[in-house]
Motif scaffolding. Sequence first.
Motif, PDB file in Angstrom:
ATOM      1  N   GLU A  12     -71.832   0.097 -71.453  1.00 23.97           N
ATOM      2  CA  GLU A  12     -71.492   0.909 -72.621  1.00 23.97           C
ATOM      3  C   GLU A  12     -70.004   0.897 -72.932  1.00 23.97           C
ATOM      4  O   GLU A  12     -69.602   1.064 -74.087  1.00 23.97           O
ATOM      5  CB  GLU A  12     -71.995   2.336 -72.421  1.00 23.97           C
ATOM      6  N   THR A  13     -69.166   0.701 -71.891  1.00 23.08           N
ATOM      7  CA  THR A  13     -67.726   0.598 -72.115  1.00 23.08           C
ATOM      8  C   THR A  13     -67.193  -0.647 -71.409  1.00 23.08           C
ATOM      9  O   THR A  13     -67.797  -1.149 -70.450  1.00 23.08           O
ATOM     10  CB  THR A  13     -66.972   1.824 -71.581  1.00 23.08           C
ATOM     11  N   GLU A  14     -66.033  -1.124 -71.875  1.00 18.57           N
ATOM     12  CA  GLU A  14     -65.419  -2.283 -71.226  1.00 18.57           C
ATOM     13  C   GLU A  14     -65.054  -1.964 -69.784  1.00 18.57           C
ATOM     14  O   GLU A  14     -65.218  -2.807 -68.891  1.00 18.57           O
ATOM     15  CB  GLU A  14     -64.181  -2.722 -72.000  1.00 18.57           C
ATOM     16  N   ASP A  44     -68.083  -4.407 -73.496  1.00 16.97           N
ATOM     17  CA  ASP A  44     -69.012  -3.457 -74.100  1.00 16.97           C
ATOM     18  C   ASP A  44     -69.853  -4.201 -75.146  1.00 16.97           C
ATOM     19  O   ASP A  44     -69.598  -5.382 -75.436  1.00 16.97           O
ATOM     20  CB  ASP A  44     -68.262  -2.254 -74.685  1.00 16.97           C
TER      21      ASP A  44
END
Length: 362
Positions: free
Chosen positions: A238-240, A312
């Motif tokens: 969901e996030t880098e 992401d």
Amino acid sequence: MPQTTTTSTPCEVSWFSALCDDDYEFLGVPEPRLRSSWQHCRDIVLGAETGGFDRILLPSGYTLGLDTMAFAGGVAPLLRNIRLLTAIRCAELWPPQQARQLATLDQMTEGRLDINIISSDLPGETLESAPRYRRSLEYMHILRALLNGQAVETKGEFYQLAIDPPRLQGHGGKAPLFYFGGLSDAARETAAAAADVYLMWPDTLDKVAEVVADMRARAARYGRSLRFGYRVHVIVRETETEARIAANRLVSKLEGATGDQIRNRSLDAQTAGVLRQGELRQSADLDGYVEDHLWTGIGRARSGCGAAIVGDPDQVLAKLQAYQEIGMEAFVLSGYPHQAECDLFARHVLPRLNHAPLSRHG
């Protein structure tokens, strides 16, 4: 999280079933539950079909894991939509026998079979690159003719055959698509002369563009055109930050000697393509990234395709779009563990790609 617009240009998106004992939670640390077995590899294929992938690559290895063709025949009746990209090794079988085997599978799947053709040494054999690719070229020409329902009469360097048109041919009388890769000059010439889809391993965007331009020019000299595919791992979160953490976790238990052993056990461990993957690792930054979101850490424990797109969902999608812009029409993706990463990509990225299988008539 911002949403990147869904891609408008269609592409084919495939997943990978780990038939060759190549599935891990931690690279280099074998786990019984992830070893290649009928149940485990079948579940990867079924998960890819449920997730909406266009195709599944079934790889080939001589001493590792499961037999590709036997597995393909077993899994085919369980599937309804996904296409099989079944790997074969040139000269493993006598060409007419290989053609009949492929035609049978193509009939079983009602035309949902295509093949990834590998030019490699056979066990106990060492053949120089140039003659090995000449043998592969003869093999491919014979296969295509027989799968197209044509007679074969050839007196080549490796095969001397005179065969009437076969009763059993590719579904609809048309040969499956031939996917073929290789970075050496001999490999490129073989692909230009006889492949449908030139399949590349990970590289920097500028290098990929350079190879595409070269292959288009080579194919044109044969009066042909090629489509292009890109084989790469993915790690999407969901996030880098979460994606980078997952990448680091994957190699957190890998010892150098173990990685060397895994890379060197393949029959093609010294090909031009494998050597190029090593060059990418050597030119990467301290975190293993050779350019934005292209991480080479996987290559520490893998011969062949040795880099992953890490980021992401927006970043992974944008990276795939960048490859599309320089000519890629097909992506063959994988990740560790294969079932879990398949589900993550199917949820986070695949719905935002305009995707469909390449047609053998297109």
